[in-house]
Write an enzyme that holds these catalytic residues in place. Structure first.
Site, mmCIF file in Angstrom:
data_model
loop_
_atom_site.group_PDB
_atom_site.id
_atom_site.type_symbol
_atom_site.label_atom_id
_atom_site.label_comp_id
_atom_site.label_asym_id
_atom_site.label_seq_id
_atom_site.Cartn_x
_atom_site.Cartn_y
_atom_site.Cartn_z
ATOM 1 N N HIS A 20 0.807 -1.222 0.000
ATOM 2 C CA HIS A 20 0.000 0.000 0.000
ATOM 3 C C HIS A 20 0.836 1.266 0.000
ATOM 4 O O HIS A 20 2.041 1.245 0.238
ATOM 5 C CB HIS A 20 -0.987 0.006 1.187
ATOM 6 C CG HIS A 20 -0.362 0.213 2.539
ATOM 7 N ND1 HIS A 20 -0.242 -0.794 3.471
ATOM 8 C CD2 HIS A 20 0.159 1.312 3.133
ATOM 9 C CE1 HIS A 20 0.317 -0.322 4.573
ATOM 10 N NE2 HIS A 20 0.576 0.969 4.390
ATOM 11 N N HIS A 61 2.257 11.557 -6.687
ATOM 12 C CA HIS A 61 0.855 11.227 -6.903
ATOM 13 C C HIS A 61 0.602 9.748 -6.685
ATOM 14 O O HIS A 61 1.534 8.947 -6.612
ATOM 15 C CB HIS A 61 0.426 11.598 -8.332
ATOM 16 C CG HIS A 61 1.233 10.896 -9.395
ATOM 17 N ND1 HIS A 61 2.325 11.477 -10.008
ATOM 18 C CD2 HIS A 61 1.134 9.653 -9.947
ATOM 19 C CE1 HIS A 61 2.852 10.627 -10.884
ATOM 20 N NE2 HIS A 61 2.139 9.513 -10.870
#
Length: 285
Positions: free
Chosen positions: A140, A226
């Site tokens: 993650h 991002h």
């Protein structure tokens, strides 16, 4: 990790490197870079390696606080951490530090935090001295959010993610929300075995402070860039986002790159939107 794709941009004086776990045991073995559940993009701006004063903001201290870390999940966490330490890398937190003995944080060469968690129960891997990197997952990416309600609505309703798991820590004043593209998820998923998960950290009370802002990583001090999603039809997805009333950093029609768009989440983090190569036959991209 393996280098899956390199995209040189000499005219713009930067290169992009896409890395992922690609062994036969990997979730997305041999898949195109745009069709993977977990991939790490590194951006190298030419010349920074020769600038002794250059240091990216890692997102965990002011004034650049916002992005938190990336995370890998491993088979035997004690052996995996020892392997990383033996390779000469530093730790922000070792397994033996503090109260959380089931998680560690290594530091990459730019001091970005890399969380290390286990696919197996930590007590079951104590004393095991071997680790198999071919079983690792790029699990993650964590970002901090000001208002969990607004952020959850954006990532679930606008981007179509599912809430996989929630971890509440009222005594410490924060909650963690894990989201991803997992059909049928019910907020009780074992996320350690997955790739491509997004973790949102909400610290209680930030939503009540009108002046509170997290740093998006793209203004000074720069660091994190991002997160990205790939879609089946880039035109249709961007049309849908327009109808949803998103804030845009870059529409498809802006600038020279007509094959990429960026929307902004409620905290101003950039979300890149690109075409998934697997569905390219149904799209012009």
């Amino acid at each position: 990790m393996s280098l899956i794709q390199k995209i040189p941009q000499p005219d713009a004086k930067f290169d992009l490197y896409f890395l992922a776990y690609d062994s036969p045991n990997a979730i997305s073995h041999k898949a195109h870079w745009s069709d993977r559940q977990g991939i790490l993009e590194l951006t190298h701006n030419y010349g920074t390696e020769d600038d002794t004063s250059y240091k990216p903001a890692n997102g965990n201290s002011d004034p650049g606080r916002g992005f938190g870390h990336v995370c890998i999940s491993v088979d035997n966490i004690q052996a995996a951490c020892q392997r990383i330490e033996d390779a000469g890398y530093r730790f922000k937190k070792k397994l033996s530090d503090g109260r959380m003995r089931h998680v560690a944080f290594a530091l990459d060469p730019d001091d970005y935090w890399v969380e290390i968690i286990s696919n197996n129960k930590v007590e079951d891997t104590e004393g095991i001295e071997e680790t198999d990197p071919s079983t690792y997952r790029f699990n993650h990416t964590m970002i901090r959010v000001k208002d969990h309600t607004k952020s959850l609505r954006f990532y679930q309703e606008t981007l179509g993610m599912s809430l996989l798991r929630t971890s509440e820590s009222p005594s410490s004043g924060f909650n963690l929300y894990f989201l991803g593209y997992v059909p049928g998820a019910n907020n009780n998923v074992n996320t350690a075995t997955l790739e491509g998960v997004l973790e949102l950290t909400w610290n209680y009370g930030t939503e009540k402070d009108e002046n509170f802002r997290y740093h998006d990583g793209n203004s000074e001090p720069q660091g994190f860039g991002h997160v990205a999603i790939t879609v089946d039809d880039l035109d249709a997805a961007c049309k849908r986002f327009e109808e949803e009333g998103v804030n845009w950093k870059k529409r498809l029609t802006d600038g020279r790159m007509k094959n990429v768009a960026f929307v902004l989440d409620p905290d101003g983090y950039w979300v890149e939107v690109v075409q998934n190569e697997r569905y390219k036959a149904t799209s012009k991209y």
